[in-house]
Design a protein around this motif. Structure first.
Motif, PDB file in Angstrom:
ATOM      1  N   GLU A   1       1.147  -1.327   0.072  1.00  0.00           N
ATOM      2  CA  GLU A   1       0.171  -0.313   0.124  1.00  0.00           C
ATOM      3  C   GLU A   1       1.237   1.596  -0.048  1.00  0.00           C
ATOM      4  O   GLU A   1       0.705   2.063   0.516  1.00  0.00           O
ATOM      5  CB  GLU A   1      -0.945   0.219   1.625  1.00  0.00           C
ATOM      6  CG  GLU A   1      -1.546  -1.547   1.159  1.00  0.00           C
ATOM      7  CD  GLU A   1      -2.417  -1.226   2.437  1.00  0.00           C
ATOM      8  OE1 GLU A   1      -2.677  -0.538   3.801  1.00  0.00           O
ATOM      9  OE2 GLU A   1      -3.221  -1.367   2.233  1.00  0.00           O
ATOM     10  N   VAL A   2       2.446   1.018  -0.126  1.00  0.00           N
ATOM     11  CA  VAL A   2       3.087   2.512  -0.331  1.00  0.00           C
ATOM     12  C   VAL A   2       3.788   2.380  -1.358  1.00  0.00           C
ATOM     13  O   VAL A   2       4.355   1.897  -2.148  1.00  0.00           O
ATOM     14  CB  VAL A   2       3.860   1.983   1.096  1.00  0.00           C
ATOM     15  CG1 VAL A   2       4.866   3.669   0.993  1.00  0.00           C
ATOM     16  CG2 VAL A   2       3.640   1.824   2.641  1.00  0.00           C
ATOM     17  N   ASP A   3       3.319   3.895  -2.087  1.00  0.00           N
ATOM     18  CA  ASP A   3       4.326   4.199  -3.091  1.00  0.00           C
ATOM     19  C   ASP A   3       5.371   4.662  -2.984  1.00  0.00           C
ATOM     20  O   ASP A   3       5.819   6.099  -2.135  1.00  0.00           O
ATOM     21  CB  ASP A   3       3.291   5.122  -4.026  1.00  0.00           C
ATOM     22  CG  ASP A   3       3.809   5.267  -5.610  1.00  0.00           C
ATOM     23  OD1 ASP A   3       4.659   5.119  -6.051  1.00  0.00           O
ATOM     24  OD2 ASP A   3       3.534   6.337  -6.023  1.00  0.00           O
ATOM     25  N   PHE A   4       6.227   4.401  -3.456  1.00  0.00           N
ATOM     26  CA  PHE A   4       7.835   4.279  -2.936  1.00  0.00           C
ATOM     27  C   PHE A   4       8.385   5.398  -3.970  1.00  0.00           C
ATOM     28  O   PHE A   4       9.726   5.840  -3.891  1.00  0.00           O
ATOM     29  CB  PHE A   4       9.102   3.491  -1.850  1.00  0.00           C
ATOM     30  CG  PHE A   4       8.376   2.804  -1.375  1.00  0.00           C
ATOM     31  CD1 PHE A   4       9.381   3.381  -0.195  1.00  0.00           C
ATOM     32  CD2 PHE A   4       7.859   1.717  -1.105  1.00  0.00           C
ATOM     33  CE1 PHE A   4       8.165   2.954   1.568  1.00  0.00           C
ATOM     34  CE2 PHE A   4       7.515   1.165   0.390  1.00  0.00           C
ATOM     35  CZ  PHE A   4       7.653   1.544   2.132  1.00  0.00           C
ATOM     36  N   ARG A   5       8.055   5.378  -5.184  1.00  0.00           N
ATOM     37  CA  ARG A   5       9.004   6.110  -6.705  1.00  0.00           C
ATOM     38  C   ARG A   5       9.215   7.235  -6.520  1.00  0.00           C
ATOM     39  O   ARG A   5      10.394   8.127  -6.618  1.00  0.00           O
ATOM     40  CB  ARG A   5       7.688   5.964  -7.380  1.00  0.00           C
ATOM     41  CG  ARG A   5       7.524   4.390  -8.236  1.00  0.00           C
ATOM     42  CD  ARG A   5       6.399   4.242  -9.340  1.00  0.00           C
ATOM     43  NE  ARG A   5       5.300   4.289  -8.546  1.00  0.00           N
ATOM     44  CZ  ARG A   5       4.099   4.137  -9.157  1.00  0.00           C
ATOM     45  NH1 ARG A   5       4.313   4.452 -10.663  1.00  0.00           N
ATOM     46  NH2 ARG A   5       2.836   4.816  -8.553  1.00  0.00           N
TER      47      ARG A   5
END
Length: 83
Positions: free
Chosen positions: A24-28
């Motif tokens: 659920e985490v967007d690290f981009r």
């Protein structure tokens, strides 16, 4: 739970281990080199297992473990840096 955006993550620099494991985490767009993961003890485990599972998952994406610590509130933290 709602997804964690790069902006939210950049402001707090802390993410929940369960959110990492649920993808659920967007690290981009995360602009920083260091990150903390937090895990709370559960009925069936101490929280350390979930914390290390999240660390292991992120190690496949260029993050390495720097340190692990426990906080006053029973939370466990893993501190990572991007390689």
């Amino acid at each position: 739970m709602s997804p964690v955006t790069p902006q939210q993550l950049a402001q707090t620099r802390v993410v929940a281990a369960d959110a990492v494991l649920r993808n659920e985490v967007d690290f981009r767009g995360y602009p920083h080199r260091h990150l903390a993961i937090a895990a709370r003890p559960r009925l069936t485990s101490s929280g350390v297992t979930q914390l290390l599972e999240a660390v292991e998952y992120l190690s496949h994406y260029g993050w390495e473990l720097v340190n692990v610590s426990s906080g006053n509130s029973g939370l466990f933290y893993a501190f990572l840096r991007r390689r």
